[in-house]
Motif scaffolding. Structure first.
Motif, PDB file in Angstrom:
ATOM      1  N   ASN A  30       0.818  -1.209   0.000  1.00 16.07           N
ATOM      2  CA  ASN A  30       0.000   0.000   0.000  1.00 16.07           C
ATOM      3  C   ASN A  30       0.858   1.269   0.000  1.00 16.07           C
ATOM      4  O   ASN A  30       0.539   2.243  -0.686  1.00 16.07           O
ATOM      5  N   THR A  89      -4.249   5.443  -2.505  1.00 11.64           N
ATOM      6  CA  THR A  89      -4.980   4.178  -2.421  1.00 11.64           C
ATOM      7  C   THR A  89      -5.175   3.848  -0.954  1.00 11.64           C
ATOM      8  O   THR A  89      -4.212   3.838  -0.186  1.00 11.64           O
ATOM      9  N   TYR A 112      -5.751   1.734   2.456  1.00 10.91           N
ATOM     10  CA  TYR A 112      -5.224   0.462   2.948  1.00 10.91           C
ATOM     11  C   TYR A 112      -6.250  -0.649   2.759  1.00 10.91           C
ATOM     12  O   TYR A 112      -5.912  -1.745   2.310  1.00 10.91           O
ATOM     13  N   THR A 114      -6.407  -1.876  -0.786  1.00  8.55           N
ATOM     14  CA  THR A 114      -5.274  -2.752  -1.110  1.00  8.55           C
ATOM     15  C   THR A 114      -5.463  -4.116  -0.465  1.00  8.55           C
ATOM     16  O   THR A 114      -5.241  -5.149  -1.111  1.00  8.55           O
TER      17      THR A 114
END
Length: 133
Positions: free
Chosen positions: A32, A41, A43, A46
C-alpha cells in the motif's frame, strides 16, 4: 496453480503483482505504501484486492508474527507468465492473432534507434537458429 488457467489480472492487480515481483514477500502495508507513491490508495482497498488475488491464485500468503495477525504475500505467477498471456490476448483481440502485424505496426509508429534495430535483427537471427517450440 493450473498452468492452463487463463490469467486476467485487473490493472490494479497487475500494479500489485509488479510490486511483489520487485520485493516479495511483502505485507499489505508495504504494498500500500508503494501504491500510494503512484496514486492515493486506501489500505482497506489494497487489502481487499490482495485477498481477491489470493482467491484467484495470483498470490500466496503466509502468516507471520507472534499472534499470526500479519500476512506476507508473494506472487504465485511469474512476470513472464502474465506478460505472455496478456500479450497473447492483446494480439488476438487487436491484431486478429497476427503477431507480425503487431510488430510491424509497433515498429512503424516508433522512433527506433540504430542500436534497437540491431537488437531486433540479432533476436530474429537467433530465432532462425533456435525456433520457438
Amino acid at each position: 496453480m493450473n498452468k492452463l488457467k487463463l490469467l486476467k489480472p485487473s490493472e490494479n492487480e497487475l500494479a500489485i503483482l509488479q510490486i511483489l515481483w520487485e520485493r516479495e514477500p511483502a505485507t499489505v502495508k508495504e504494498v500500500n505504501e508503494i501504491l500510494n507513491q503512484r496514486k492515493p490508495t486506501g489500505y482497506t482497498t489494497t487489502l481487499k484486492l490482495m485477498q481477491i488475488m489470493h482467491e484467484k491464485e495470483l498470490v500466496t500468503r503466509t502468516t507471520e508474527g507472534a499472534k499470526g495477525k500479519s500476512h506476507l504475500y508473494s506472487s504465485a505467477v511469474t512476470e513472464k507468465q502474465i506478460n505472455g498471456q496478456l500479450l497473447d490476448q492483446f494480439i488476438q483481440r487487436v491484431f486478429r492473432g497476427s503477431a507480425s502485424s503487431m510488430v510491424m505496426r509497433t515498429i512503424g509508429r516508433s522512433e527506433i534507434s540504430p542500436e534497437e534495430i540491431e537488437e531486433i535483427r540479432n533476436f530474429l537471427d537467433g530465432l532462425d537458429d533456435n525456433p520457438p517450440s
